[in-house]
Design a protein around this motif. Structure first.
Motif, short mmCIF file in Angstrom:
data_model
loop_
_atom_site.label_atom_id
_atom_site.label_comp_id
_atom_site.label_asym_id
_atom_site.label_seq_id
_atom_site.Cartn_x
_atom_site.Cartn_y
_atom_site.Cartn_z
N ILE A 5 0.86 -1.19 0.00
CA ILE A 5 0.00 0.00 0.00
C ILE A 5 0.89 1.24 0.00
N ASP A 6 0.48 2.23 -0.80
CA ASP A 6 1.29 3.44 -0.99
C ASP A 6 0.67 4.58 -0.19
N THR A 7 0.97 4.61 1.09
CA THR A 7 0.43 5.65 1.96
C THR A 7 1.21 5.64 3.28
N THR A 27 6.20 4.57 1.29
CA THR A 27 5.88 5.96 1.63
C THR A 27 6.81 6.84 0.80
N ASN A 28 6.54 8.12 0.82
CA ASN A 28 7.48 9.08 0.24
C ASN A 28 7.31 10.39 1.01
N PRO A 29 8.19 11.37 0.81
CA PRO A 29 8.08 12.59 1.62
C PRO A 29 6.74 13.30 1.46
N SER A 30 6.13 13.23 0.29
CA SER A 30 4.82 13.88 0.09
C SER A 30 3.74 13.16 0.90
N LEU A 31 3.78 11.83 0.87
CA LEU A 31 2.78 11.06 1.63
C LEU A 31 2.96 11.26 3.14
N MET A 32 4.21 11.38 3.59
CA MET A 32 4.47 11.64 5.02
C MET A 32 3.95 13.03 5.39
N VAL A 86 15.33 1.20 2.45
CA VAL A 86 15.73 2.60 2.24
C VAL A 86 15.42 3.01 0.80
N LYS A 87 14.56 4.03 0.70
CA LYS A 87 14.13 4.49 -0.63
C LYS A 87 15.08 5.61 -1.07
N VAL A 88 15.66 5.42 -2.26
CA VAL A 88 16.72 6.31 -2.73
C VAL A 88 16.35 6.81 -4.13
N PRO A 132 9.21 2.24 -10.94
CA PRO A 132 8.79 3.07 -12.06
C PRO A 132 7.42 3.65 -11.75
N PHE A 133 7.24 4.94 -12.07
CA PHE A 133 6.00 5.68 -11.73
C PHE A 133 5.05 5.67 -12.91
N ILE A 134 4.18 4.67 -12.97
CA ILE A 134 3.40 4.52 -14.19
C ILE A 134 2.34 5.60 -14.37
N GLY A 135 1.71 6.03 -13.28
CA GLY A 135 0.66 7.06 -13.42
C GLY A 135 1.24 8.37 -13.95
N ARG A 136 2.42 8.73 -13.46
CA ARG A 136 3.02 10.00 -13.91
C ARG A 136 3.45 9.91 -15.37
N ILE A 137 3.80 8.70 -15.82
CA ILE A 137 4.13 8.52 -17.24
C ILE A 137 2.85 8.66 -18.07
N ALA A 166 5.83 -1.64 -9.35
CA ALA A 166 5.11 -0.61 -10.11
C ALA A 166 4.46 0.38 -9.15
N ALA A 167 4.82 1.67 -9.30
CA ALA A 167 4.34 2.70 -8.38
C ALA A 167 3.55 3.76 -9.15
N SER A 168 3.05 4.75 -8.39
CA SER A 168 2.21 5.79 -8.98
C SER A 168 1.02 5.16 -9.70
N ILE A 169 0.43 4.19 -9.01
CA ILE A 169 -0.76 3.51 -9.53
C ILE A 169 -1.97 4.33 -9.13
N ARG A 170 -2.89 4.51 -10.06
CA ARG A 170 -4.01 5.41 -9.81
C ARG A 170 -5.35 4.68 -9.72
N ASN A 171 -5.44 3.47 -10.28
CA ASN A 171 -6.75 2.82 -10.34
C ASN A 171 -6.60 1.30 -10.39
N ILE A 186 3.13 -4.45 -6.84
CA ILE A 186 2.49 -3.16 -7.12
C ILE A 186 2.37 -2.43 -5.79
N THR A 187 2.49 -1.10 -5.85
CA THR A 187 2.14 -0.33 -4.66
C THR A 187 1.06 0.65 -5.08
N ALA A 188 -0.03 0.66 -4.32
CA ALA A 188 -1.20 1.42 -4.74
C ALA A 188 -1.91 2.02 -3.54
O1 G3P Z 1 4.99 5.44 -4.94
C1 G3P Z 1 5.06 6.63 -5.67
C2 G3P Z 1 3.75 7.30 -5.65
O2 G3P Z 1 3.42 7.68 -4.34
C3 G3P Z 1 3.60 8.46 -6.56
O3 G3P Z 1 2.26 8.49 -6.85
O4 G3P Z 1 0.16 9.46 -7.62
O5 G3P Z 1 1.99 10.94 -6.69
O6 G3P Z 1 2.23 9.87 -8.92
P1 G3P Z 1 1.63 9.76 -7.55
#
Ligand code: G3P
Length: 220
Positions: A5-7, A27-32, A86-88, A132-137, A166-171, A186-188
């Motif tokens: 889970i990506d949160t 997680t990432n800095p934006s989610l934190m 560790v996410k780099v 890889p950030f598929i949603g942003r692509i 696979a990250a940046s999953i939207r649906n 997948i992380t979603a």
């Molecule tokens: O795991 C990366 C993810 O959090 C980025 O998602 O929706 O901000 O592109 P998003």
């Protein structure tokens, strides 16, 4: 295929974990930042709380962008809990740091990946996971799933051990498409994971079964 889970939201992490299908957390800095956690120590404590909910890899991202800084932060994060990954970021010093961490047995997740070339570098450096950030692509009118497929194929050819996460999953469809092309993980967000449950024919069918049961039970 593993499900992360990506949160950084604890109640959403708990809800996904309660489903019984959760393998880890990213997680990432934006989610934190979204969780409104203030102070460095509070951020570290939050990672430990996540680790106490889910028995699986938990990605915690470094903020430093220079080699020494990434190593210092990454080693401190890794000491928090055995499940911390560790996410780099995919930058020159990030690749050097991933190589260093791999020789020290510290697990890494190489993030902000948008090309197969970047994926090859991360695998050669010994990244545990590649994000890889598929949603942003897709947002750029390119094809995120095509990139996942390309990377999975390249990793297969050379037997790289790095797992494609696979990250940046939207649906929910993103998740199904990732499964079709062989993403290892997948992380979603929770909404995309629970979205997999939904089908109108399931709802209609269940309503019918329950109605028929009620009718049969009442007629006895
Ligand atoms: O795991 C990366 C993810 O959090 C980025 O998602 O929706 O901000 O592109 P998003």
């Amino acid at each position: 295929m593993k499900f992360f889970i990506d949160t950084a939201n604890l109640s959403q992490i708990q809800e996904a974990n309660d489903l019984g299908i959760l393998d880890g957390v990213t997680t990432n800095p934006s989610l934190m930042a979204k969780e409104d956690i203030s102070g460095e120590q509070a951020i570290l404590d939050h990672y430990v709380k996540i680790c106490s909910i889910v028995d699986g890899p938990v990605s915690a991202e470094v903020i430093a962008t220079d080699f020494e800084g990434i190593i210092k932060e990454g080693e401190a994060l890794a000491k928090l809990h055995k499940n911390i990954v560790v996410k780099v970021p995919m930058i020159k010093d990030g690749i050097k740091a991933i190589k260093y961490f791999s020789t020290k047995g510290i697990k890494t997740n190489c993030t902000l990946v948008f090309s197969a070339g970047q994926a090859i570098l991360a695998a050669k450096a010994g990244a545990t996971y590649l994000s890889p950030f598929i949603g942003r692509i897709d947002d750029m009118n390119w094809d995120g799933i095509e990139l996942i497929e390309q990377i999975v194929d390249i990793y297969d050819i050379y037997g790289y051990q790095t797992e494609v996460l696979a990250a940046s999953i939207r649906n929910p469809l993103h998740i199904v498409k990732c499964a079709e092309v062989g993403a290892h993980v997948i992380t979603a967000p929770l909404s995309a994971i629970t979205g997999l449950l939904k089908h109108p024919l399931t709802d209609i069918g269940l309503a019918q079964f329950l109605a028929d049961h009620k009718k049969a039970a009442e007629s006895k």
